[in-house]
Design a protein around this motif. Structure first.
Motif, PDB file in Angstrom:
ATOM      1  N   ALA A 135       0.839  -1.207   0.000  1.00  0.00           N
ATOM      2  CA  ALA A 135       0.000   0.000   0.000  1.00  0.00           C
ATOM      3  C   ALA A 135       0.870   1.251   0.000  1.00  0.00           C
ATOM      4  CB  ALA A 135      -0.932  -0.012   1.212  1.00  0.00           C
ATOM      5  N   HIS A 136       1.955   1.215   0.770  1.00  0.00           N
ATOM      6  CA  HIS A 136       2.846   2.368   0.833  1.00  0.00           C
ATOM      7  C   HIS A 136       3.528   2.601  -0.517  1.00  0.00           C
ATOM      8  CE1 HIS A 136       4.724   5.396   3.270  1.00  0.00           C
ATOM      9  NE2 HIS A 136       5.930   5.040   2.867  1.00  0.00           N
ATOM     10  N   HIS A 137       3.925   1.521  -1.168  1.00  0.00           N
ATOM     11  CA  HIS A 137       4.500   1.614  -2.514  1.00  0.00           C
ATOM     12  C   HIS A 137       3.505   2.291  -3.455  1.00  0.00           C
ATOM     13  CE1 HIS A 137       6.284  -0.769  -6.181  1.00  0.00           C
ATOM     14  NE2 HIS A 137       6.516   0.532  -6.253  1.00  0.00           N
ATOM     15  N   TYR A 138       2.262   1.892  -3.367  1.00  0.00           N
ATOM     16  CA  TYR A 138       1.215   2.477  -4.208  1.00  0.00           C
ATOM     17  C   TYR A 138       1.122   3.985  -3.993  1.00  0.00           C
ATOM     18  CZ  TYR A 138      -3.428   2.648  -6.467  1.00  0.00           C
ATOM     19  OH  TYR A 138      -4.494   2.915  -7.295  1.00  0.00           O
ATOM     20  N   LEU A 139       1.160   4.395  -2.723  1.00  0.00           N
ATOM     21  CA  LEU A 139       1.006   5.814  -2.397  1.00  0.00           C
ATOM     22  C   LEU A 139       2.229   6.633  -2.815  1.00  0.00           C
ATOM     23  CD1 LEU A 139      -0.502   5.316   1.174  1.00  0.00           C
ATOM     24  CD2 LEU A 139      -1.740   6.157  -0.844  1.00  0.00           C
ATOM     25  N   THR A 140       3.431   6.126  -2.538  1.00  0.00           N
ATOM     26  CA  THR A 140       4.629   6.900  -2.868  1.00  0.00           C
ATOM     27  C   THR A 140       4.865   6.969  -4.373  1.00  0.00           C
ATOM     28  OG1 THR A 140       6.020   4.929  -2.508  1.00  0.00           O
ATOM     29  CG2 THR A 140       5.749   6.459  -0.652  1.00  0.00           C
ATOM     30  N   ASP A 141       4.492   5.908  -5.103  1.00  0.00           N
ATOM     31  CA  ASP A 141       4.580   5.979  -6.567  1.00  0.00           C
ATOM     32  C   ASP A 141       3.706   7.101  -7.101  1.00  0.00           C
ATOM     33  OD1 ASP A 141       6.434   4.014  -7.142  1.00  0.00           O
ATOM     34  OD2 ASP A 141       5.090   2.831  -8.408  1.00  0.00           O
ATOM     35  N   TRP A 142       2.500   7.224  -6.569  1.00  0.00           N
ATOM     36  CA  TRP A 142       1.563   8.253  -7.029  1.00  0.00           C
ATOM     37  C   TRP A 142       2.012   9.647  -6.590  1.00  0.00           C
ATOM     38  CZ3 TRP A 142      -1.491  11.700  -4.190  1.00  0.00           C
ATOM     39  CH2 TRP A 142      -2.433  12.418  -4.935  1.00  0.00           C
ATOM     40  N   ALA A 143       2.505   9.776  -5.380  1.00  0.00           N
ATOM     41  CA  ALA A 143       2.760  11.092  -4.798  1.00  0.00           C
ATOM     42  C   ALA A 143       3.949  11.800  -5.435  1.00  0.00           C
ATOM     43  CB  ALA A 143       2.996  10.949  -3.294  1.00  0.00           C
ATOM     44  N   GLY A 144       5.015  11.088  -5.767  1.00  0.00           N
ATOM     45  CA  GLY A 144       6.192  11.714  -6.350  1.00  0.00           C
ATOM     46  C   GLY A 144       7.213  12.155  -5.317  1.00  0.00           C
ATOM     47  N   ASP A 145       8.376  12.542  -5.800  1.00  0.00           N
ATOM     48  CA  ASP A 145       9.511  12.864  -4.934  1.00  0.00           C
ATOM     49  C   ASP A 145       9.252  14.042  -4.002  1.00  0.00           C
ATOM     50  OD1 ASP A 145      10.789  10.889  -6.359  1.00  0.00           O
ATOM     51  OD2 ASP A 145      12.042  12.265  -7.537  1.00  0.00           O
ATOM     52  N   ASP A 146       8.485  15.011  -4.448  1.00  0.00           N
ATOM     53  CA  ASP A 146       8.310  16.239  -3.679  1.00  0.00           C
ATOM     54  C   ASP A 146       7.225  16.151  -2.612  1.00  0.00           C
ATOM     55  OD1 ASP A 146      10.283  17.355  -5.179  1.00  0.00           O
ATOM     56  OD2 ASP A 146       8.971  18.539  -6.468  1.00  0.00           O
ATOM     57  N   ALA A 147       6.492  15.053  -2.600  1.00  0.00           N
ATOM     58  CA  ALA A 147       5.384  14.897  -1.651  1.00  0.00           C
ATOM     59  C   ALA A 147       5.844  14.140  -0.408  1.00  0.00           C
ATOM     60  CB  ALA A 147       4.229  14.177  -2.335  1.00  0.00           C
ATOM     61  N   TRP A 148       4.950  14.057   0.564  1.00  0.00           N
ATOM     62  CA  TRP A 148       5.240  13.320   1.805  1.00  0.00           C
ATOM     63  C   TRP A 148       3.967  12.618   2.279  1.00  0.00           C
ATOM     64  CZ3 TRP A 148       9.259  11.609   4.355  1.00  0.00           C
ATOM     65  CH2 TRP A 148       9.120  11.180   5.670  1.00  0.00           C
ATOM     66  N   VAL A 149       4.068  11.297   2.467  1.00  0.00           N
ATOM     67  CA  VAL A 149       2.923  10.559   3.018  1.00  0.00           C
ATOM     68  C   VAL A 149       2.878  10.840   4.516  1.00  0.00           C
ATOM     69  CG1 VAL A 149       1.825   8.324   3.328  1.00  0.00           C
ATOM     70  CG2 VAL A 149       3.134   8.786   1.237  1.00  0.00           C
ATOM     71  N   VAL A 150       1.862  11.565   4.932  1.00  0.00           N
ATOM     72  CA  VAL A 150       1.734  11.993   6.323  1.00  0.00           C
ATOM     73  C   VAL A 150       1.202  10.868   7.200  1.00  0.00           C
ATOM     74  CG1 VAL A 150       0.513  13.593   7.864  1.00  0.00           C
ATOM     75  CG2 VAL A 150       1.410  14.395   5.666  1.00  0.00           C
ATOM     76  N   ALA A 151       0.224  10.137   6.678  1.00  0.00           N
ATOM     77  CA  ALA A 151      -0.414   9.082   7.473  1.00  0.00           C
ATOM     78  C   ALA A 151      -0.935   7.991   6.554  1.00  0.00           C
ATOM     79  CB  ALA A 151      -1.556   9.666   8.304  1.00  0.00           C
TER      80      ALA A 151
END
Length: 430
Positions: free
Chosen positions: A318-334
């Motif tokens: 799930a985390h892989h899914y989110l970080t792939d979508w978000a990109g380098d400049d984003a941050w998964v907060v929760a």
């Protein structure tokens, strides 16, 4: 195998799988809810070296160069390689602190099977090469429930606060663990009739088509202003699940501490330490109870048709899914996830998601938060995992995505824990 040996093995097997939930264990747990202790566990990995970060990401199938290529990282907002935030789950060096007494250690639940059924993460800052992580925490809640799978069960939420060597809080991890009686789960046999997967070349070609289209967002910013509520995230696939997937995940750094995987003399020593964790296999040889993740015969013994994955592995997916979508400049907060069904060997998980909300202030306070709902669906059309996430993204007007602030009381507790750790080291006490 002789008949005598076979009968003895069956008898020992029955004893090993017949343990019942003990009210005394539950009472011990209830007595320590809310207490924090320093974690003295030495995980398989304690420090995030560049190679460890790369291998961990690769261990769940993530090839994002931000995590795997130190040179690439120098050209990002982070100024160097960082780890996927969820790597905090598998990093831990011993933190010296007060030890709980025997009465304060909670229930042992010997012979009772434990399932990780979900988790909730809050992340505050990145893990960088050279960071050593420590943790403290304890039992946040415990309750007794009735389970469709195994009758009576105990549901526990454990809380871990992860911090680096500067006592800076990296993240907080809450895991939902369900304890069930192996024999009752086997007798109920809720899942015994689940059909075995059978893939045609056409089926595999469709899976490969998704794999071929997957890629991390990378350096192209995903701006807050461009994100629309209701927009779908691109599909991702994981599987079909094999024993190799379990081997690679362990090789990437998942150590299953405090039980662990050991071999040779170390396995012997581990058997002396936690004998109930070792159950004899078909050859009469003691082997780890966690082999449900690669040994289908043992998985069947506790009521499942085949070996199945780790809940932690699906959290990483799930985390892989989110970080792939978000990109380098984003941050998964929760990230919050709920494991709804087992993912058996041979099963394929198709991940999907959509944007459900923005922070409602059009980024004017600089936070620029986006909410995501995601799920994993197997080839039978069953939703096996559901979850939600909050992602901080950059804004054309407000600038870079901001990291969340650590709550003051939590940061203060982390500093106190690290100060006590240093004090005990200076005194030569552990």
């Amino acid at each position: 195998m002789s008949e005598t040996t076979d009968e003895r093995t069956k008898e020992e097997f029955e004893q090993a799988t017949s343990a019942e939930l003990n009210d005394a264990d539950i009472d011990k747990d209830r007595a320590i809810v809310g207490r924090d202790w320093a974690s003295r566990s030495q995980e398989f990995l304690g420090t995030a070296t560049p190679e460890a970060i790369r291998n961990f990401a690769n261990g769940y199938g993530d090839d994002n160069p931000l995590f795997t290529d130190p040179e690439y990282g120098r050209g990002t907002r982070w100024g160097g390689q960082i780890a996927p935030p969820i790597m905090a789950a598998i990093l831990n060096a011993p933190l010296h602190g007060e030890r709980p007494s025997k009465q304060e250690r909670g229930g042992s639940y010997r012979g009772i099977h434990a399932f990780v059924s979900g988790g909730t993460w809050d992340w505050y800052r990145p893990i960088r090469p050279g960071d050593t992580l420590y943790s403290f925490g304890g039992l946040e809640s415990v309750e007794v429930k009735r389970s469709e799978f195994a009758g009576r069960s105990v549901v526990k939420v454990n809380r871990e606060v992860k911090m680096n060597g500067n006592a800076e809080v990296v993240g907080v991890y809450r895991t939902l663990v369900i304890y069930t009686e192996r024999k009752k789960a086997r007798e109920r046999g809720k899942y015994k009739n689940i059909e075995e997967p059978n893939y045609t070349d056409e089926d595999l070609a469709k899976i490969d088509e998704i794999y071929a289209a997957e890629k991390p967002r990378g350096r192209e910013p995903r701006y807050y202003e461009d994100i629309k509520i209701g927009e779908a995230l691109p599909p991702m696939v994981k599987g079909p699940l094999t024993t190799t997937d379990m081997v690679v995940f362990h090789a990437g750094g998942y150590g299953f501490v405090p039980y662990g995987l050991k071999t040779g003399r170390l396995a012997y020593q581990n058997r002396q330490r936690i004998a109930p964790f070792y159950i004899k296999n078909d050859y009469g040889v003691p082997d780890v109870a966690q082999r449900v993740h690669w040994d289908s015969a043992w998985a069947q013994a506790i009521g499942n048709p085949r070996a199945y994955d780790y809940g932690v592995l699906r959290e990483c997916w799930a985390h892989h899914y989110l970080t792939d979508w978000a990109g380098d400049d984003a941050w998964v907060v929760a990230q919050h996830d709920e494991i709804r069904k087992f993912n058996y060997q041979g099963d394929t998980q198709f991940l999907s998601g959509e944007v459900t909300a923005k922070d409602g202030r059009d980024g004017r306070d600089g936070r620029c938060l986006v909410d995501i709902a995601f799920k994993a669906t197997n080839q039978r059309g069953e939703d096996t995992m559901k979850g939600t996430a909050t992602v901080a993204v950059p804004s054309r007007e407000q600038g870079p995505a901001l990291l969340p602030e650590v709550p003051a009381d939590l940061q203060r507790k982390a500093i106190e824990m690290m100060a006590r750790h240093g004090e005990l080291l200076r005194e030569g006490r552990q």
